[in-house]
Design a protein around this motif. Structure first.
Motif, PDB file in Angstrom:
ATOM      1  N   GLN A 140      11.824 -12.857   8.924  1.00  0.00           N
ATOM      2  CA  GLN A 140      12.369 -12.456   7.642  1.00  0.00           C
ATOM      3  C   GLN A 140      11.578 -11.270   7.095  1.00  0.00           C
ATOM      4  OE1 GLN A 140      15.130 -13.843   6.140  1.00  0.00           O
ATOM      5  NE2 GLN A 140      15.317 -15.005   8.059  1.00  0.00           N
ATOM      6  N   VAL A 141      12.292 -10.349   6.491  1.00  0.00           N
ATOM      7  CA  VAL A 141      11.703  -9.169   5.884  1.00  0.00           C
ATOM      8  C   VAL A 141      12.183  -9.079   4.443  1.00  0.00           C
ATOM      9  CG1 VAL A 141      11.541  -6.660   5.917  1.00  0.00           C
ATOM     10  CG2 VAL A 141      11.577  -7.938   8.066  1.00  0.00           C
ATOM     11  N   HIS A 142      11.246  -8.964   3.511  1.00  0.00           N
ATOM     12  CA  HIS A 142      11.647  -8.698   2.146  1.00  0.00           C
ATOM     13  C   HIS A 142      10.604  -7.851   1.425  1.00  0.00           C
ATOM     14  CE1 HIS A 142       9.359 -12.543   1.343  1.00  0.00           C
ATOM     15  NE2 HIS A 142       8.930 -11.819   0.341  1.00  0.00           N
ATOM     16  N   LEU A 143      11.086  -7.057   0.500  1.00  0.00           N
ATOM     17  CA  LEU A 143      10.276  -6.248  -0.400  1.00  0.00           C
ATOM     18  C   LEU A 143      10.947  -6.343  -1.757  1.00  0.00           C
ATOM     19  CD1 LEU A 143       9.893  -3.129   1.900  1.00  0.00           C
ATOM     20  CD2 LEU A 143       7.968  -4.516   1.090  1.00  0.00           C
ATOM     21  N   VAL A 144      10.262  -6.932  -2.725  1.00  0.00           N
ATOM     22  CA  VAL A 144      10.843  -7.165  -4.035  1.00  0.00           C
ATOM     23  C   VAL A 144       9.976  -6.512  -5.096  1.00  0.00           C
ATOM     24  CG1 VAL A 144      11.668  -8.864  -5.689  1.00  0.00           C
ATOM     25  CG2 VAL A 144      11.834  -9.328  -3.237  1.00  0.00           C
ATOM     26  N   ALA A 189       5.872  -8.753  -0.918  1.00  0.00           N
ATOM     27  CA  ALA A 189       6.334  -8.406   0.417  1.00  0.00           C
ATOM     28  C   ALA A 189       6.194  -9.582   1.369  1.00  0.00           C
ATOM     29  CB  ALA A 189       5.560  -7.209   0.960  1.00  0.00           C
ATOM     30  N   SER A 190       7.013  -9.594   2.409  1.00  0.00           N
ATOM     31  CA  SER A 190       6.925 -10.619   3.431  1.00  0.00           C
ATOM     32  C   SER A 190       5.675 -10.407   4.290  1.00  0.00           C
ATOM     33  CB  SER A 190       8.172 -10.626   4.301  1.00  0.00           C
ATOM     34  OG  SER A 190       8.465  -9.330   4.792  1.00  0.00           O
ATOM     35  N   ASP A 191       5.239 -11.477   4.950  1.00  0.00           N
ATOM     36  CA  ASP A 191       4.029 -11.430   5.766  1.00  0.00           C
ATOM     37  C   ASP A 191       4.074 -10.332   6.817  1.00  0.00           C
ATOM     38  OD1 ASP A 191       3.309 -15.026   5.978  1.00  0.00           O
ATOM     39  OD2 ASP A 191       2.982 -13.570   4.375  1.00  0.00           O
ATOM     40  N   ASN A 192       5.211 -10.171   7.474  1.00  0.00           N
ATOM     41  CA  ASN A 192       5.285  -9.229   8.576  1.00  0.00           C
ATOM     42  C   ASN A 192       5.195  -7.776   8.132  1.00  0.00           C
ATOM     43  OD1 ASN A 192       7.813  -9.553   7.405  1.00  0.00           O
ATOM     44  ND2 ASN A 192       8.941  -9.354   9.325  1.00  0.00           N
ATOM     45  N   GLU A 208      14.048   1.829   9.059  1.00  0.00           N
ATOM     46  CA  GLU A 208      13.145   1.599   7.936  1.00  0.00           C
ATOM     47  C   GLU A 208      13.839   0.742   6.896  1.00  0.00           C
ATOM     48  OE1 GLU A 208       9.642   1.474   6.918  1.00  0.00           O
ATOM     49  OE2 GLU A 208       9.789   3.442   7.864  1.00  0.00           O
ATOM     50  N   TYR A 209      13.203  -0.345   6.526  1.00  0.00           N
ATOM     51  CA  TYR A 209      13.760  -1.238   5.515  1.00  0.00           C
ATOM     52  C   TYR A 209      13.207  -0.895   4.143  1.00  0.00           C
ATOM     53  CZ  TYR A 209      14.838  -5.432   2.857  1.00  0.00           C
ATOM     54  OH  TYR A 209      15.295  -6.313   1.899  1.00  0.00           O
ATOM     55  N   TRP A 210      14.085  -0.803   3.155  1.00  0.00           N
ATOM     56  CA  TRP A 210      13.699  -0.580   1.767  1.00  0.00           C
ATOM     57  C   TRP A 210      14.336  -1.646   0.894  1.00  0.00           C
ATOM     58  CZ3 TRP A 210      10.126   3.099   0.653  1.00  0.00           C
ATOM     59  CH2 TRP A 210       9.909   4.093   1.613  1.00  0.00           C
ATOM     60  N   GLY A 211      13.593  -2.092  -0.108  1.00  0.00           N
ATOM     61  CA  GLY A 211      14.129  -3.039  -1.066  1.00  0.00           C
ATOM     62  C   GLY A 211      14.993  -2.349  -2.102  1.00  0.00           C
ATOM     63  N   GLN A 212      15.285  -3.063  -3.187  1.00  0.00           N
ATOM     64  CA  GLN A 212      16.150  -2.522  -4.227  1.00  0.00           C
ATOM     65  C   GLN A 212      15.436  -1.559  -5.166  1.00  0.00           C
ATOM     66  OE1 GLN A 212      19.593  -3.116  -4.369  1.00  0.00           O
ATOM     67  NE2 GLN A 212      18.997  -3.868  -2.332  1.00  0.00           N
ATOM     68  N   GLY A 213      14.122  -1.642  -5.229  1.00  0.00           N
ATOM     69  CA  GLY A 213      13.362  -0.798  -6.124  1.00  0.00           C
ATOM     70  C   GLY A 213      13.447  -1.283  -7.569  1.00  0.00           C
ATOM     71  N   THR A 214      12.679  -0.635  -8.441  1.00  0.00           N
ATOM     72  CA  THR A 214      12.707  -0.953  -9.860  1.00  0.00           C
ATOM     73  C   THR A 214      12.717   0.351 -10.648  1.00  0.00           C
ATOM     74  OG1 THR A 214      11.632  -2.268 -11.613  1.00  0.00           O
ATOM     75  CG2 THR A 214      10.169  -1.166 -10.033  1.00  0.00           C
ATOM     76  N   GLN A 215      13.594   0.429 -11.634  1.00  0.00           N
ATOM     77  CA  GLN A 215      13.815   1.667 -12.370  1.00  0.00           C
ATOM     78  C   GLN A 215      12.762   1.880 -13.446  1.00  0.00           C
ATOM     79  OE1 GLN A 215      16.572   4.100 -12.148  1.00  0.00           O
ATOM     80  NE2 GLN A 215      15.007   5.190 -13.372  1.00  0.00           N
ATOM     81  N   VAL A 216      12.152   3.048 -13.425  1.00  0.00           N
ATOM     82  CA  VAL A 216      11.238   3.486 -14.474  1.00  0.00           C
ATOM     83  C   VAL A 216      11.857   4.701 -15.145  1.00  0.00           C
ATOM     84  CG1 VAL A 216       8.979   4.486 -14.992  1.00  0.00           C
ATOM     85  CG2 VAL A 216       9.176   2.602 -13.353  1.00  0.00           C
ATOM     86  N   THR A 217      12.055   4.612 -16.450  1.00  0.00           N
ATOM     87  CA  THR A 217      12.631   5.715 -17.202  1.00  0.00           C
ATOM     88  C   THR A 217      11.687   6.104 -18.332  1.00  0.00           C
ATOM     89  OG1 THR A 217      14.889   4.975 -16.725  1.00  0.00           O
ATOM     90  CG2 THR A 217      14.600   6.515 -18.545  1.00  0.00           C
ATOM     91  N   VAL A 218      11.275   7.355 -18.337  1.00  0.00           N
ATOM     92  CA  VAL A 218      10.399   7.888 -19.383  1.00  0.00           C
ATOM     93  C   VAL A 218      11.186   8.979 -20.092  1.00  0.00           C
ATOM     94  CG1 VAL A 218       8.152   8.855 -19.938  1.00  0.00           C
ATOM     95  CG2 VAL A 218       8.424   7.424 -17.899  1.00  0.00           C
TER      96      VAL A 218
END
Length: 120
Positions: free
Chosen positions: A1-5, A24-27, A108-118
């Motif tokens: 399993q692969v995850h990035l949150v 992140a997942s262990d791997n 390359e695996y990428w997660g959903q990301g998180t939005q930063v707005t300034v």
């Protein structure tokens, strides 16, 4: 399993602060350098900061002295403390291994990301 949150993004005024988290997942996380990346509207994904297993860090020039990356290896978690935020920091922030292939790639695996707005 692969995850990035990623989490912690928000909308703030210039000069504000945020702390982002990445689980992140262990791997992905174990025995590997990790990095924060970001992608602004209409721009390519770019590297922001990196942290190695023993805690050494590197930053892109325009966030140096404002951002601090850290990690907790017992929790597979990485953090990005962002202070004195500027409009040019506006982007979706991602975590991943370091180094990573930045352009879109099926390898390359990428997660959903998180939005930063300034906003100014």
């Amino acid at each position: 399993q692969v995850h990035l949150v990623e989490s912690g993004g928000d909308s703030v005024y210039p000069g504000g602060s945020l702390r982002l988290s990445c689980v992140a997942s262990d791997n992905i996380f174990n025995q590997r350098a990790m990095g924060w990346y970001r992608q602004a509207p209409g721009k390519a994904r770019e590297w922001v900061a990196a942290i190695f297993m023993a805690g050494s860090t590197n930053y892109r020039n325009d966030v140096l002295d404002r951002f601090t990356v850290s990690r907790d290896n017992t929790k597979n978690t990485m953090y990005l403390q962002m202070n004195d935020l500027k409009p040019e920091d506006t982007a979706v922030y991602y975590c991943n291994r370091f180094p990573a292939v930045l352009p879109p790639s099926p390898n390359e695996y990428w997660g959903q990301g998180t939005q930063v707005t300034v906003s100014s």
